[in-house]
Design a protein around this motif. Structure first.
Motif, PDB file in Angstrom:
ATOM      1  N   GLU A 270     113.801  67.763  75.438  1.00 38.58           N
ATOM      2  CA  GLU A 270     114.925  68.542  74.924  1.00 38.58           C
ATOM      3  C   GLU A 270     116.237  67.886  75.316  1.00 38.58           C
ATOM      4  OE1 GLU A 270     114.793  72.849  75.579  1.00 38.58           O
ATOM      5  OE2 GLU A 270     112.909  72.520  76.647  1.00 38.58           O
ATOM      6  N   ARG A 271     117.276  68.153  74.558  1.00 38.60           N
ATOM      7  CA  ARG A 271     118.595  67.679  74.938  1.00 38.60           C
ATOM      8  C   ARG A 271     118.939  68.206  76.332  1.00 38.60           C
ATOM      9  NH1 ARG A 271     121.159  63.405  72.786  1.00 38.60           N
ATOM     10  NH2 ARG A 271     120.869  63.321  70.519  1.00 38.60           N
ATOM     11  N   ASN A 272     119.361  67.285  77.192  1.00 37.67           N
ATOM     12  CA  ASN A 272     119.753  67.608  78.569  1.00 37.67           C
ATOM     13  C   ASN A 272     118.597  68.060  79.449  1.00 37.67           C
ATOM     14  OD1 ASN A 272     122.534  67.067  78.004  1.00 37.67           O
ATOM     15  ND2 ASN A 272     122.670  69.079  77.028  1.00 37.67           N
TER      16      ASN A 272
ATOM     17  N   TRP B 229     113.881  59.909  77.054  1.00 41.56           N
ATOM     18  CA  TRP B 229     114.926  60.851  76.694  1.00 41.56           C
ATOM     19  C   TRP B 229     115.274  60.738  75.222  1.00 41.56           C
ATOM     20  CZ3 TRP B 229     116.085  56.500  79.631  1.00 41.56           C
ATOM     21  CH2 TRP B 229     117.190  55.715  79.267  1.00 41.56           C
ATOM     22  N   ILE B 230     116.393  61.294  74.808  1.00 38.74           N
ATOM     23  CA  ILE B 230     116.774  61.359  73.401  1.00 38.74           C
ATOM     24  C   ILE B 230     118.015  60.505  73.184  1.00 38.74           C
ATOM     25  CG2 ILE B 230     117.501  62.892  71.525  1.00 38.74           C
ATOM     26  CD1 ILE B 230     116.040  65.165  73.114  1.00 38.74           C
TER      27      ILE B 230
ATOM     28  N   ALA C 217     116.551  60.172  68.128  1.00 35.51           N
ATOM     29  CA  ALA C 217     115.198  59.615  68.235  1.00 35.51           C
ATOM     30  C   ALA C 217     114.720  59.647  69.684  1.00 35.51           C
ATOM     31  CB  ALA C 217     115.169  58.183  67.719  1.00 35.51           C
ATOM     32  N   PRO C 218     113.419  59.815  69.908  1.00 35.72           N
ATOM     33  CA  PRO C 218     112.885  59.718  71.275  1.00 35.72           C
ATOM     34  C   PRO C 218     113.024  58.277  71.770  1.00 35.72           C
ATOM     35  CG  PRO C 218     111.290  60.707  69.749  1.00 35.72           C
ATOM     36  CD  PRO C 218     112.371  60.095  68.926  1.00 35.72           C
ATOM     37  N   LYS C 219     113.398  58.146  73.014  1.00 34.21           N
ATOM     38  CA  LYS C 219     113.762  56.831  73.548  1.00 34.21           C
ATOM     39  C   LYS C 219     113.068  56.572  74.878  1.00 34.21           C
ATOM     40  CE  LYS C 219     118.103  54.733  75.274  1.00 34.21           C
ATOM     41  NZ  LYS C 219     119.576  54.888  75.210  1.00 34.21           N
ATOM     42  N   VAL C 220     112.418  55.428  74.996  1.00 31.77           N
ATOM     43  CA  VAL C 220     111.855  54.984  76.268  1.00 31.77           C
ATOM     44  C   VAL C 220     112.823  53.965  76.852  1.00 31.77           C
ATOM     45  CG1 VAL C 220     109.983  53.733  77.402  1.00 31.77           C
ATOM     46  CG2 VAL C 220     109.466  55.386  75.596  1.00 31.77           C
TER      47      VAL C 220
ATOM     48  N   THR D 253     122.033  64.116  85.613  1.00 29.91           N
ATOM     49  CA  THR D 253     121.943  65.572  85.473  1.00 29.91           C
ATOM     50  C   THR D 253     120.951  66.000  84.411  1.00 29.91           C
ATOM     51  OG1 THR D 253     123.798  65.578  83.908  1.00 29.91           O
ATOM     52  CG2 THR D 253     124.320  65.893  86.246  1.00 29.91           C
ATOM     53  N   TRP D 254     120.627  65.125  83.474  1.00 33.44           N
ATOM     54  CA  TRP D 254     119.795  65.467  82.324  1.00 33.44           C
ATOM     55  C   TRP D 254     118.369  64.929  82.425  1.00 33.44           C
ATOM     56  CZ3 TRP D 254     118.986  60.622  80.173  1.00 33.44           C
ATOM     57  CH2 TRP D 254     119.950  59.654  80.518  1.00 33.44           C
ATOM     58  N   LEU D 255     118.019  64.401  83.597  1.00 33.60           N
ATOM     59  CA  LEU D 255     116.673  63.855  83.781  1.00 33.60           C
ATOM     60  C   LEU D 255     115.984  64.511  84.977  1.00 33.60           C
ATOM     61  CD1 LEU D 255     117.209  60.012  83.236  1.00 33.60           C
ATOM     62  CD2 LEU D 255     115.967  61.586  81.733  1.00 33.60           C
ATOM     63  N   GLY D 256     114.847  65.152  84.720  1.00 35.18           N
ATOM     64  CA  GLY D 256     113.991  65.640  85.785  1.00 35.18           C
ATOM     65  C   GLY D 256     112.940  64.593  86.108  1.00 35.18           C
ATOM     66  N   PHE D 257     111.897  64.999  86.799  1.00 33.95           N
ATOM     67  CA  PHE D 257     110.841  64.067  87.215  1.00 33.95           C
ATOM     68  C   PHE D 257     109.484  64.652  86.854  1.00 33.95           C
ATOM     69  CE2 PHE D 257     114.543  63.010  89.590  1.00 33.95           C
ATOM     70  CZ  PHE D 257     114.523  61.634  89.645  1.00 33.95           C
TER      71      PHE D 257
END
Length: 223
Positions: A156-158, A183-184, A198-201, A211-215
């Motif tokens: 999801e966004r963020n 992420w996006i 688009a989904p991005k690796v 702030t927008w990335l968990g683990f």
């Protein structure tokens, strides 16, 4: 240590294992892995039966030796946009499990998958010992891709995630400072405007916070 009071957003449960197998077959993952569709279906059926007919929300994963991240990433979809690997990560498949022993089998299950939203704005260096203390194991990159293939709402966004179970070990034995994440795309820079949403690796530095990335992590893996 960063604040951990944020509330984890709800991600819909994974489909049954049989449905996950059909999804992978539809995408041609079995062909990438060099196995038959029937073999993948049989694994899903046997795994569900071993759980007394209850899938338990497990994720069906193909071993990265059979289906590497570079082959899986383009199968991701969001807003009708295919997934991609960032241009400055041509070595994406060299990010292998670090401190994690994957089941020695073409297919396996990942249990108790969680996005780790409560660790947003932590660095990987801070998150890894916390996950270990919680008796959780970080996802490797291909497992994270499998999760989004089966449950696109996991991205999801963020509210996206790192997969710090995969690391690149350099020729001198030291670990590369990059860590993979999914992420996006915002369609900026070298991604290109056509890739917005688009989904991005991609990758982040081991010591940085976002702030927008968990683990993303799991309770375990099994055949």
């Amino acid at each position: 240590m960063p604040d951990i009071s944020s509330t984890t957003a709800t991600v819909p449960p994974l489909p049954p294992l049989a449905a996950q197998a059909e999804r992978l077959i539809e995408l041609g993952v079995h062909e990438i892995a060099g196995v038959s569709a029937d073999a993948l279906r049989a694994f899903a059926t046997e795994a569900a039966e071993a759980e007394g007919g209850e899938d338990g929300g497990a994720l069906l994963a193909v071993h990265p030796d059979r289906a590497p991240a570079s082959a899986l990433a383009p199968l991701l979809r969001r807003a009708d946009k295919p997934g991609f690997v960032v241009i400055d990560m041509p070595d994406v498949d060299d990010f292998t499990p670090s401190g994690i022993e994957l089941p020695d089998a073409p297919f396996y299950l990942v249990t108790g998958v969680d996005r780790g939203d409560h660790m947003s704005n932590w660095s990987p260096d801070e998150a890894l010992p916390a996950l270990t203390k919680e008796d959780r194991t970080p996802l490797v990159l291909t497992e994270g891709i499998h999760w989004v293939l089966q449950q696109p709402a996991a991205l999801e966004r963020n509210l996206c995630f790192m997969t710090i179970g995969s690391r690149l070990r350099k020729a001198n034995g030291a670990l590369d400072a990059r860590t993979p994440a999914i992420w996006i795309s915002n369609g900026t820079g070298r991604d290109g405007r056509e890739r917005r949403d688009a989904p991005k690796v991609g990758w982040c530095w081991w010591g940085n916070r976002h702030t927008w990335l968990g683990f993303a992590s799991a309770t375990g893996r099994r055949r």
